[in-house]
Design a protein around this motif. Structure first.
Motif, PDB file in Angstrom:
ATOM      1  N   GLU A 151     -46.656  54.362  -7.999  1.00  0.00           N
ATOM      2  CA  GLU A 151     -46.436  53.287  -8.790  1.00  0.00           C
ATOM      3  C   GLU A 151     -47.709  52.385  -9.418  1.00  0.00           C
ATOM      4  O   GLU A 151     -47.533  51.838 -10.456  1.00  0.00           O
ATOM      5  CB  GLU A 151     -45.852  52.174  -7.877  1.00  0.00           C
ATOM      6  CG  GLU A 151     -45.091  50.939  -8.446  1.00  0.00           C
ATOM      7  CD  GLU A 151     -44.943  49.969  -7.278  1.00  0.00           C
ATOM      8  OE1 GLU A 151     -43.794  49.794  -6.870  1.00  0.00           O
ATOM      9  OE2 GLU A 151     -45.915  49.127  -6.957  1.00  0.00           O
ATOM     10  N   GLU A 152     -48.797  52.793  -9.015  1.00  0.00           N
ATOM     11  CA  GLU A 152     -50.056  52.154  -9.321  1.00  0.00           C
ATOM     12  C   GLU A 152     -50.645  53.040 -10.598  1.00  0.00           C
ATOM     13  O   GLU A 152     -51.647  52.420 -11.104  1.00  0.00           O
ATOM     14  CB  GLU A 152     -50.977  52.107  -8.408  1.00  0.00           C
ATOM     15  CG  GLU A 152     -50.686  51.137  -7.162  1.00  0.00           C
ATOM     16  CD  GLU A 152     -50.419  49.587  -7.644  1.00  0.00           C
ATOM     17  OE1 GLU A 152     -51.342  49.092  -8.740  1.00  0.00           O
ATOM     18  OE2 GLU A 152     -49.625  48.903  -7.374  1.00  0.00           O
ATOM     19  N   ASP A 172     -45.413  54.509  -3.357  1.00  0.00           N
ATOM     20  CA  ASP A 172     -45.651  53.078  -3.524  1.00  0.00           C
ATOM     21  C   ASP A 172     -46.731  52.568  -2.543  1.00  0.00           C
ATOM     22  O   ASP A 172     -46.316  52.325  -1.516  1.00  0.00           O
ATOM     23  CB  ASP A 172     -44.462  52.342  -3.440  1.00  0.00           C
ATOM     24  CG  ASP A 172     -44.601  50.540  -3.474  1.00  0.00           C
ATOM     25  OD1 ASP A 172     -45.670  50.375  -3.932  1.00  0.00           O
ATOM     26  OD2 ASP A 172     -43.560  49.948  -3.440  1.00  0.00           O
ATOM     27  N   VAL A 192     -48.533  49.691  -1.967  1.00  0.00           N
ATOM     28  CA  VAL A 192     -48.421  48.487  -1.310  1.00  0.00           C
ATOM     29  C   VAL A 192     -47.002  48.066  -1.961  1.00  0.00           C
ATOM     30  O   VAL A 192     -47.021  47.727  -3.155  1.00  0.00           O
ATOM     31  CB  VAL A 192     -49.455  47.555  -1.459  1.00  0.00           C
ATOM     32  CG1 VAL A 192     -49.138  46.350  -0.935  1.00  0.00           C
ATOM     33  CG2 VAL A 192     -50.782  47.823  -0.656  1.00  0.00           C
ATOM     34  N   ASP A 193     -46.204  48.083  -1.036  1.00  0.00           N
ATOM     35  CA  ASP A 193     -44.850  47.205  -1.418  1.00  0.00           C
ATOM     36  C   ASP A 193     -44.534  46.029  -1.065  1.00  0.00           C
ATOM     37  O   ASP A 193     -44.947  45.693   0.411  1.00  0.00           O
ATOM     38  CB  ASP A 193     -43.674  48.258  -0.934  1.00  0.00           C
ATOM     39  CG  ASP A 193     -42.298  47.494  -1.136  1.00  0.00           C
ATOM     40  OD1 ASP A 193     -41.695  47.474  -2.369  1.00  0.00           O
ATOM     41  OD2 ASP A 193     -41.548  46.837  -0.285  1.00  0.00           O
TER      42      ASP A 193
HETATM   43 MN    MN Z   1     -46.292  48.304  -4.956  1.00  0.00          MN
END
Ligand code: MN
Ligand code: AHG
Ligand code: MN
Length: 333
Positions: A92-93, A115, A117-118
């Motif tokens: 996601e980053e 992901d 850090v969600d």
């Molecule tokens: Mn995230």
């Protein structure tokens, strides 16, 4: 008598459940475990980091503090590329997927989506965040560069998926397609223990989780379902109770244990909602189905969606079977 078993041992004991297993998946889990411990350590010193400098500012030694999303992304990438089993990663980053391209990765069979850090808006306020991961077998030939198509597989093709929740304790929960198991981290000795064997979500629950601040922008079906949750009806044990943390992992984990429904619907101007199909919804949907629940976009099964692009979004309804089926009925109106 105490019956202690570690995550590492459990993965090895259960690897016969996936076809063609040669211990590779257990090494990938080794990488995820390691990176998650580094993130655990970093999260738990966030308070101290405040003393020596906020994320994005210089700390007392004049070093720039990394944002936790960036830190976690780097650690998962480093751990997953170091073992030579994963040939590519999409995060996601990152805007595009990353190819791990060294002799070490020649012939490696797996790709990972993550992901890192969600729930990142919760980092600075001491509220639970998580990491979500999803593992697939590549479909392009092993001797060619990894391709976008390797990452755009349907959720049904997942080999394994899971999350780490950094809450009042840190837990890793995963599935390889034969049930869901949860492991609690003991930071004093750095080990994850099996704590939640064969997790099952209750068929019906009493919790609904949705950001009601967006109510006016929701589709009519979702509005009506929310009203249904709030109605007084002793026979069906309504009204339900509302719980919304704002970290998908934390909201999902609570509902998995207690029974409930989580909804992130489409909203005005955003027909696909907010959550990402590949990094969030597919892995969570795989876990949910393996725990006996349902995951849909309000109309159809999440795992059947044909992904068209890496950062694709989808409306998301996930939770106890009876509750999701009921919510879907309202979407038909
Ligand atoms: Mn995230
Ligand atoms: P991320 O931190 O990875 O961007 O994800 C945040 C997501 C998800 O964790 C959560 O359920 C949702 O955003 C909350 O969104 P709202 O603040 O719009 O309710
Ligand atoms: Mn997220």
């Amino acid at each position: 008598m105490e019956n202690l078993i570690t995550l590492g041992e459990f993965v090895i004991q259960n690897q016969h459940h996936y076809p063609g297993a040669t211990g590779e998946l257990s090494q990938i889990f080794g990488a995820i475990k390691l990176a998650s411990k580094l993130v655990h350590r970093e999260i738990n010193k966030a308070g101290i980091a405040d003393i020596v400098g906020y994320a994005g500012q210089d700390n007392i030694q004049g070093e720039r503090q990394q944002k936790l999303d960036v830190y976690a992304n780097e650690k998962f990438k480093a751990a997953l590329s170091a073992r030579g089993l994963v040939c590519g990663l999409a995060s996601e980053e990152e805007e595009s997927f990353i190819e791990f391209n060294q002799p070490l990765h020649k012939g490696s069979k797996y790709i990972v989506l993550i992901d890192p850090v969600d729930g990142s808006s919760n980092i600075d306020v001491n509220v639970a965040v998580g990491t979500i991961f999803s593992i697939y077998r590549r479909i392009s030939p092993a001797d060619s560069p990894v391709q976008l198509a390797d990452f755009l597989q349907r959720g049904t093709e997942q080999v394994a998926a899971g999350y780490v929740i950094f809450g009042s304790s840190t837990m890793l929960v995963y599935t390889t397609g034969s049930g869901v198991n949860g492991f609690t981290f003991d930071p004093s000795i750095g080990v994850y223990y099996l704590s939640h064997r064969s997790m099952r979500i209750p068929e019906k629950g009493k919790i609904y989780s949705v950001n009601e601040g967006n109510y006016v922008h929701f589709p009519e079906g979702v509005k009506h379902y929310i009203k249904y949750c709030q109605e007084h009806d002793p026979e069906t044990d309504r009204p339900y109770t509302s719980r919304y943390i704002g970290s998908l992992v934390a909201d999902f984990h609570r509902n998995l244990l207690k029974g409930g429904i989580f909804i992130y619907p489409s909203y005005a101007g955003n027909p696909s909602g907010k959550l990402r199909l590949l990094y969030e919804c597919n892995p969570i949907a795989f876990l949910m189905e393996q725990a006996g629940g349902v995951a849909s976009d309000g109309r159809k099964r999440i795992l059947d969606i044909e992904p068209k692009e890496l950062h694709q979004r989808t409306p998301f309804f996930v939770g106890s079977r009876e509750m999701v089926v009921k919510a879907e009925e309202f979407m038909l109106d």
